[in-house]
Design an enzyme around this catalytic site. Structure first.
Site, PDB file in Angstrom:
ATOM      1  N   CYS A 144       0.815  -1.233   0.000  1.00 49.60           N
ATOM      2  CA  CYS A 144       0.000   0.000   0.000  1.00 49.60           C
ATOM      3  C   CYS A 144       0.842   1.273   0.000  1.00 49.60           C
ATOM      4  O   CYS A 144       0.319   2.364  -0.223  1.00 49.60           O
ATOM      5  CB  CYS A 144      -0.931   0.018   1.198  1.00 49.60           C
ATOM      6  SG  CYS A 144      -2.088  -1.353   1.174  1.00 49.60           S
TER       7      CYS A 144
ATOM      8  N   HIS B 200      -8.940   2.898  -3.087  1.00 53.40           N
ATOM      9  CA  HIS B 200      -7.566   2.504  -2.771  1.00 53.40           C
ATOM     10  C   HIS B 200      -7.018   1.597  -3.866  1.00 53.40           C
ATOM     11  O   HIS B 200      -6.743   0.422  -3.635  1.00 53.40           O
ATOM     12  CB  HIS B 200      -7.542   1.824  -1.401  1.00 53.40           C
ATOM     13  CG  HIS B 200      -6.177   1.449  -0.914  1.00 53.40           C
ATOM     14  ND1 HIS B 200      -5.027   2.087  -1.325  1.00 53.40           N
ATOM     15  CD2 HIS B 200      -5.777   0.486  -0.029  1.00 53.40           C
ATOM     16  CE1 HIS B 200      -3.991   1.521  -0.730  1.00 53.40           C
ATOM     17  NE2 HIS B 200      -4.422   0.559   0.053  1.00 53.40           N
TER      18      HIS B 200
END
Lengths: 370, 370
Positions: free
Chosen positions: A80, A320
């Site tokens: 991430c 995301h």
């Protein structure tokens, strides 16, 4: 080290785009960044592309569609934190004098993927315990925070309420719908205490940023100069827990940028699950340890608050797309510092922070200043 | 820019290891490199990990098993040039003074993978034409070379004969068996003129290299100093064909290292398909354009020749675990320059070259000198 500025940024809206090619999504973002910066593509001297899911030579495949410029291109992955990592690497390439102008791309197409895997060895203890399942991990964080500091389910839900509301005024956001506290709390339980509306969506999207040495910027545009002033990518050190890791990344980035947490006006924070935002109010130094829930409730992190957190809607609302996120955060902060964020503009910000945290124990903080 | 040296290298043998974790394979290589260099793991200041196939935060997952050192770790992917790219990035991090000691990991586990995909957009013209199928691409290169320069099927096979023989004396090689010219020519046709034994195997494997600033090396060991003297990662420029691209990467790396092609004593060259080695004798400047086949036949590139090419067995024999290859090549060249290559030792080499070329139009040349 030379000073590095953001010459321009661009984005492709987040959403579900299974019929688009990944490169098509990235190209829109790149072309927007080129237009924003007025940098001709041929002036790009190095390309960093952040993506996580399967694919090879993505940067090369994307960039061939704009022009063949012969320069080094590198694809990066750090879970991430991939996008933030790519921003940091581009920073160092310019700051150390290797290059004057670099392009950072962040792109991901999650609508076509199967189950997200590979975050831990399949036979590792972590995997066998289910610790490679992100909602499970964050649920443990949430339960610990509730138990230790009295953080409430309502506070966990309020992050989603705030960020989903912010998302409604961001044309690049995936989820552009307000939800009430009751709706968030009452949505499907994923892992207690996390409900569906406390999770970020799996989105497709792309973002791009062009960084350059301060002294070449005037060749391209005369927009407000946004400096990339600090960057810190860190992994677990011995004895550290997740809070310690994030705190250290933040401390190192603040030190490099020469700013304090209290100087931050706007922040894009890793709210993949809402507990993340509350924890990182604390690790980023916006409020003392354990007081994240209250800090939120008191309104400090609203767009109109002292430190606007996730005015873009954050991961909760923008979405995301893994490789995109760190670059998308930088886009938002640049727009905010340049006072171009329209309906979600924070009042006269001077210092902006981007924070991501990733599987495998990695945290990255990038700081931008006017 | 500071001078950069290779403090140590290490490898896990290539082969088919479906029951091992990827991190287990990488760890063996890292521990061998740590031992070779005498660098304690805690002195590593940055980690670059090259891998291509699916997975996130691989560097972090691997390194956590040796110790938590808190430092920046970055995963890189550049198709078949991934490992060479990681070597180059580590070089610049040290040469520019950011760090003194960096670890480069290259690892891939191909025995567990499905069909290799993602090298081009699925709906792109290249894909629709089958140009993302590697043997097909190289078969076109081979046919062109045969047509233009009179290169023969026997010459294509002789590369495999040479490299497979070299592989028999490399304990890290996957294929450790000699084949006759007839066996190579008579093996199953993949895409004419390429036969099965002109293709590299899909292997699992890991390699590691520790780079450091020249002035800190003496803290660790007193082995012969191997300098990383030149590195060039390049992508297609306008009007270039594959030969031009590889030639430009080589030229830039030679220039940076201050050496000429005629100075090269040992080279690890991208022989994923045997035509690649013949083409790159030419693009790397070992012989004139079109004379690669004859150059081979005359024995110049044997271990006992003027320029020993792929003494390790190359991709043909060692194997081609995608993310590993560029780092594995560096290991071989370092062993050769230090005269530690045992049965496959080249006579007194001073300059070694590593070359990879990857899908999406990318070439990388790294040069090492004593």
């Amino acid at each position: 080290m030379r000073k590095v500025v953001v010459a321009g940024v661009g984005m492709h809206p987040c959403g579900i785009w299974p019929d688009k090619e990944r490169s098509e999504i990235a190209l829109t973002a790149i072309i927007n960044a080129l237009e924003d910066s007025q940098v001709p593509f041929k002036d790009i001297q190095k390309v960093y592309c952040s993506h996580v899911l399967e694919g090879a030579s993505i940067a090369q495949i994307i960039c061939q569609k704009i022009g063949l410029i012969g320069v080094p291109m590198i694809n990066m992955e750090n879970a991430c934190t991939s996008g933030s990592t790519a921003m940091g690497e581009a920073y160092f390439a310019i700051a150390t004098g290797q290059y004057d102008v670099a392009l950072v791309i962040g792109v991901e197409q999650m609508s076509n993927m199967g189950v997200l895997g590979g975050v831990a060895d399949t036979k590792s203890l972590d995997s066998l315990l289910g610790m490679n399942i992100m909602p499970a991990l964050y649920a443990m964080n949430a339960n610990e925070h509730m138990h230790k500091y009295g953080t409430t389910r309502e506070q966990l839900a309020l992050v989603a309420v705030k960020n989903k509301k912010n998302g409604t005024i961001n044309p690049y956001a995936h989820i552009r719908k307000e939800f009430t506290l009751e709706e968030v709390l009452g949505s499907r339980r994923i892992v207690d205490p996390i409900t569906l509306l406390m999770c970020c969506p799996n989105s497709d999207g792309g973002a791009a940023a062009i960084l350059c040495a301060e002294d070449v910027l005037s060749k391209y545009n005369s927009k407000p100069k946004v400096y990339m002033a600090g960057t810190a990518l860190r992994t677990y050190a011995y004895g550290e827990n997740s809070n310690d890791l994030n705190r250290r990344a933040a401390k190192d980035a603040y030190e490099m940028a020469g700013v304090d947490p209290k100087d931050v006006d706007v922040a894009e924070v890793h709210d993949a699950f809402t507990i993340g935002e509350i924890m990182h109010y604390e690790t980023l130094g916006f409020c003392p340890l354990g007081e994240g829930g209250r800090f939120l409730e008191e309104g400090h992190t609203q767009i109109t608050g002292d430190i606007a957190v996730n005015p873009s809607g954050g991961l909760q609302s923008r979405g995301h797309p893994l490789g995109m996120t760190g670059v998308a955060q930088a886009c938002e902060v640049v727009w905010q510092l340049r006072q171009e964020a329209k309906g979600r503009q924070v009042n006269n910000p001077k210092v902006g922070l981007c924070h991501t945290q990733g599987a495998g124990g990695v945290a990255c903080v990038n700081i931008f200043t006017l």
